[in-house]
Enzyme design. Structure first.
Site, PDB file in Angstrom:
ATOM      1  CG  ASP A 123       7.216 -22.545  51.207  1.00 26.83           C
ATOM      2  OD1 ASP A 123       8.195 -22.515  50.433  1.00 26.83           O
ATOM      3  OD2 ASP A 123       6.834 -23.590  51.769  1.00 26.83           O
TER       4      ASP A 123
ATOM      5  CE1 TYR B  97       4.065 -29.208  51.247  1.00 29.83           C
ATOM      6  CE2 TYR B  97       3.573 -26.875  51.177  1.00 29.83           C
ATOM      7  CZ  TYR B  97       4.402 -27.919  51.553  1.00 29.83           C
ATOM      8  OH  TYR B  97       5.566 -27.649  52.232  1.00 29.83           O
TER       9      TYR B  97
HETATM   10  N1  LIG Z   1       9.926 -28.213  53.368  1.00 28.88           N
HETATM   11  C1  LIG Z   1       9.218 -29.054  54.053  1.00 28.88           C
HETATM   12  O1  LIG Z   1       9.455 -30.261  54.042  1.00 28.88           O
HETATM   13  C2  LIG Z   1       8.072 -28.543  54.871  1.00 28.88           C
HETATM   14  C3  LIG Z   1       7.402 -29.387  55.778  1.00 28.88           C
HETATM   15  C4  LIG Z   1       6.356 -28.847  56.515  1.00 28.88           C
HETATM   16  C5  LIG Z   1       5.999 -27.499  56.362  1.00 28.88           C
HETATM   17  N2  LIG Z   1       6.675 -26.719  55.449  1.00 28.88           N
HETATM   18  C6  LIG Z   1       6.322 -25.294  55.238  1.00 28.88           C
HETATM   19  O2  LIG Z   1       6.194 -24.633  56.486  1.00 28.88           O
HETATM   20  C7  LIG Z   1       4.893 -24.052  56.577  1.00 28.88           C
HETATM   21  C8  LIG Z   1       4.465 -23.972  58.001  1.00 28.88           C
HETATM   22  O3  LIG Z   1       4.398 -25.255  58.615  1.00 28.88           O
HETATM   23  P1  LIG Z   1       3.369 -25.477  59.795  1.00 28.88           P
HETATM   24  O4  LIG Z   1       2.001 -25.182  59.305  1.00 28.88           O
HETATM   25  O5  LIG Z   1       3.639 -26.797  60.405  1.00 28.88           O
HETATM   26  O6  LIG Z   1       3.848 -24.283  60.784  1.00 28.88           O
HETATM   27  P2  LIG Z   1       3.525 -23.863  62.263  1.00 28.88           P
HETATM   28  O7  LIG Z   1       3.466 -22.385  62.214  1.00 28.88           O
HETATM   29  O8  LIG Z   1       4.479 -24.522  63.200  1.00 28.88           O
HETATM   30  O9  LIG Z   1       2.067 -24.473  62.601  1.00 28.88           O
HETATM   31  C9  LIG Z   1       0.927 -23.870  62.042  1.00 28.88           C
HETATM   32  C10 LIG Z   1      -0.324 -24.366  62.708  1.00 28.88           C
HETATM   33  O10 LIG Z   1      -0.315 -24.089  64.123  1.00 28.88           O
HETATM   34  C11 LIG Z   1      -1.581 -23.585  64.531  1.00 28.88           C
HETATM   35  N3  LIG Z   1      -1.403 -22.177  64.933  1.00 28.88           N
HETATM   36  C12 LIG Z   1      -0.613 -21.266  64.307  1.00 28.88           C
HETATM   37  N4  LIG Z   1      -0.663 -20.087  64.938  1.00 28.88           N
HETATM   38  C13 LIG Z   1      -1.496 -20.235  65.979  1.00 28.88           C
HETATM   39  C14 LIG Z   1      -1.941 -19.355  66.988  1.00 28.88           C
HETATM   40  N5  LIG Z   1      -1.539 -18.092  67.041  1.00 28.88           N
HETATM   41  N6  LIG Z   1      -2.807 -19.843  67.932  1.00 28.88           N
HETATM   42  C15 LIG Z   1      -3.220 -21.130  67.886  1.00 28.88           C
HETATM   43  N7  LIG Z   1      -2.832 -22.006  66.936  1.00 28.88           N
HETATM   44  C16 LIG Z   1      -1.969 -21.576  65.991  1.00 28.88           C
HETATM   45  C17 LIG Z   1      -2.510 -23.717  63.321  1.00 28.88           C
HETATM   46  O11 LIG Z   1      -3.081 -25.026  63.291  1.00 28.88           O
HETATM   47  P3  LIG Z   1      -4.557 -25.387  63.819  1.00 28.88           P
HETATM   48  O12 LIG Z   1      -5.348 -24.132  63.970  1.00 28.88           O
HETATM   49  O13 LIG Z   1      -5.100 -26.307  62.790  1.00 28.88           O
HETATM   50  O14 LIG Z   1      -4.322 -26.089  65.135  1.00 28.88           O
HETATM   51  C18 LIG Z   1      -1.534 -23.617  62.170  1.00 28.88           C
HETATM   52  O15 LIG Z   1      -2.014 -24.164  60.969  1.00 28.88           O
HETATM   53  C19 LIG Z   1       4.063 -24.947  55.660  1.00 28.88           C
HETATM   54  O16 LIG Z   1       2.869 -24.334  55.244  1.00 28.88           O
HETATM   55  C20 LIG Z   1       5.012 -25.145  54.516  1.00 28.88           C
HETATM   56  O17 LIG Z   1       5.032 -24.003  53.688  1.00 28.88           O
HETATM   57  C21 LIG Z   1       7.697 -27.224  54.726  1.00 28.88           C
END
Ligand SMILES: NC(=O)c1ccc[n+]([C@@H]2O[C@H](COP(=O)([O-])OP(=O)(O)OC[C@H]3O[C@@H](n4cnc5c(N)ncnc54)[C@H](OP(=O)(O)O)[C@@H]3O)[C@@H](O)[C@H]2O)c1
Length: 332
Positions: free
Chosen positions: A49, A54
């Site tokens: 996605d 972005y």
């Molecule tokens: N439609 C919309 O409006 C909208 C808005 C936002 C996002 N999205 C979509 O949703 C996707 C995911 O969002 P998100 O990145 O906020 O999701 P998330 O999975 O809640 O957070 C991901 C972040 O958490 C940390 N992380 C993930 N797994 C980890 C682990 N096992 N151990 C330690 N840290 C961990 C990493 O950041 P660090 O390592 O940098 O700390 C990672 O980049 C986006 O890429 C996008 O495709 C859509």
């Protein structure tokens, strides 16, 4: 990796999808981005996605490079349109002009002839819904997208769009909302409407941007290299979760995760996948180990006692108000 149907459609998606918001073309360097996508593919993730907006359109380019050479039929590639991508009066929103121009830009940057799902990133209060849906229908009928989705639309907006999509003979199959143990605003209205109309949820920030991994501790500085330290963009987005009451409650989940034999991240991803209206959880990652950790949530079943214990711990910090699903009052 298990697959699920995207809403009431024939399309299968990996129940854990990979998204590149904030990371590709921004927080993480190209080699880390490519390594995360490689890890995702190796772990069986087939659904990716992104969005035109972005990293100022660079994220689509990075994803395109990362997926180059993969068998196209083995992937489901999703992108979105709505937020501002250029300086012109028509470089945002869901007008026919912007949709027709933005899809071509996305396909060029992704290096693909079609996307599997094209999503309205928000509802546009300044374009007639008929105009938007007719433009989406042309995108589909010209073979540039197979299915249509929306993101952060209210139950009422979804209810208005579905009959138009049906009339135009296009498949409106998904909504992409924020959803996690901490943010449950879709449960009261959006999920029931979606179940009735055959849309599945592809949920974003299932880990509340990393907060639900337990790595942010109350009263302490965020760990080096985490999203909270990314001053370019991440820190601003995650700030709202970094409150001591939230972090204290999240820390109390640790024994529950350990008892279930899960890491905190796996517990967080598994939790959203317990909702049968969820077609996929989109995870973000800044390094490949995170992808390898989080994918192990696929297929995990959480029993009723465990879910109740989570609810009891988090209740004071969970947000449920359905009116918080909204799109900008002004076009961006
Ligand atoms: N439609 C919309 O409006 C909208 C808005 C936002 C996002 N999205 C979509 O949703 C996707 C995911 O969002 P998100 O990145 O906020 O999701 P998330 O999975 O809640 O957070 C991901 C972040 O958490 C940390 N992380 C993930 N797994 C980890 C682990 N096992 N151990 C330690 N840290 C961990 C990493 O950041 P660090 O390592 O940098 O700390 C990672 O980049 C986006 O890429 C996008 O495709 C859509």
């Amino acid at each position: 990796m298990k697959h699920r149907h995207l809403g009431r459609s024939g399309l299968l998606v990996s129940e854990i999808a990979y998204g590149n918001w904030i990371t590709h073309g921004s927080q993480v360097e190209e080699d880390a981005a490519l390594a995360c996508v490689r890890a995702a593919l190796d772990e069986g993730i087939t659904t990716f996605d992104t969005a035109d907006v972005y990293a100022g359109t660079r994220a689509e380019e990075v994803l395109g490079r990362a997926l180059k050479g993969e068998r196209r039929e083995g992937l489901e590639i999703f992108t979105k349109v709505y937020w501002r991508t250029g300086p012109g009066a028509n470089d945002s929103g869901l007008s026919r002009k912007h949709i027709m121009e933005s899809i071509d830009g996305s396909l060029r940057r992704l290096g693909t002839e079609y996307v599997d799902l094209y999503q309205a990133h928000r509802f546009d209060h300044f374009t007639p819904l008929e105009e938007t849906m007719e433009a989406f229908a042309d995108v589909v009928h010209r073979g540039k997208a197979h299915y249509i989705g929306v993101s952060e639309w209210t139950a009422g907006e979804i209810r208005a769009a579905k009959p138009l999509a049906d009339e135009l003979k296009i498949r409106l199959v998904s909504n992409q909302p924020q959803y996690s143990m901490l943010w449950r605003v879709i449960e009261a209205e959006v999920v029931p409407a979606s179940e009735e109309l055959g849309l599945g949820q592809i949920v974003w920030s299932p880990l509340a941007q990393g907060v639900l991994t337990g790595k942010y501790k109350p009263g302490q500085q965020p760990p080096a290299g985490s999203r909270a330290t990314d001053e370019k963009s991440g820190a601003g987005f995650i700030a709202r979760w970094l409150e001591d009451d939230v972090l204290t409650a999240v820390a109390r989940l640790e024994p529950i995760a350990a008892e279930a034999g899960l890491t905190m991240a796996q517990l967080g991803v598994a939790w959203v996948l317990q909702n049968p209206n969820v077609s996929a959880a989109i995870i973000g990652a800044s390094r490949p180990e995170q992808v390898r950790d989080n994918v192990k949530a696929s297929g995990v079943e959480l029993d009723a006692g465990l879910l109740k214990a989570i609810d009891e711990i988090l209740d004071p910090v969970v947000t449920r108000d359905p009116s918080l699903t909204s799109s900008p009052a002004k076009r961006p």
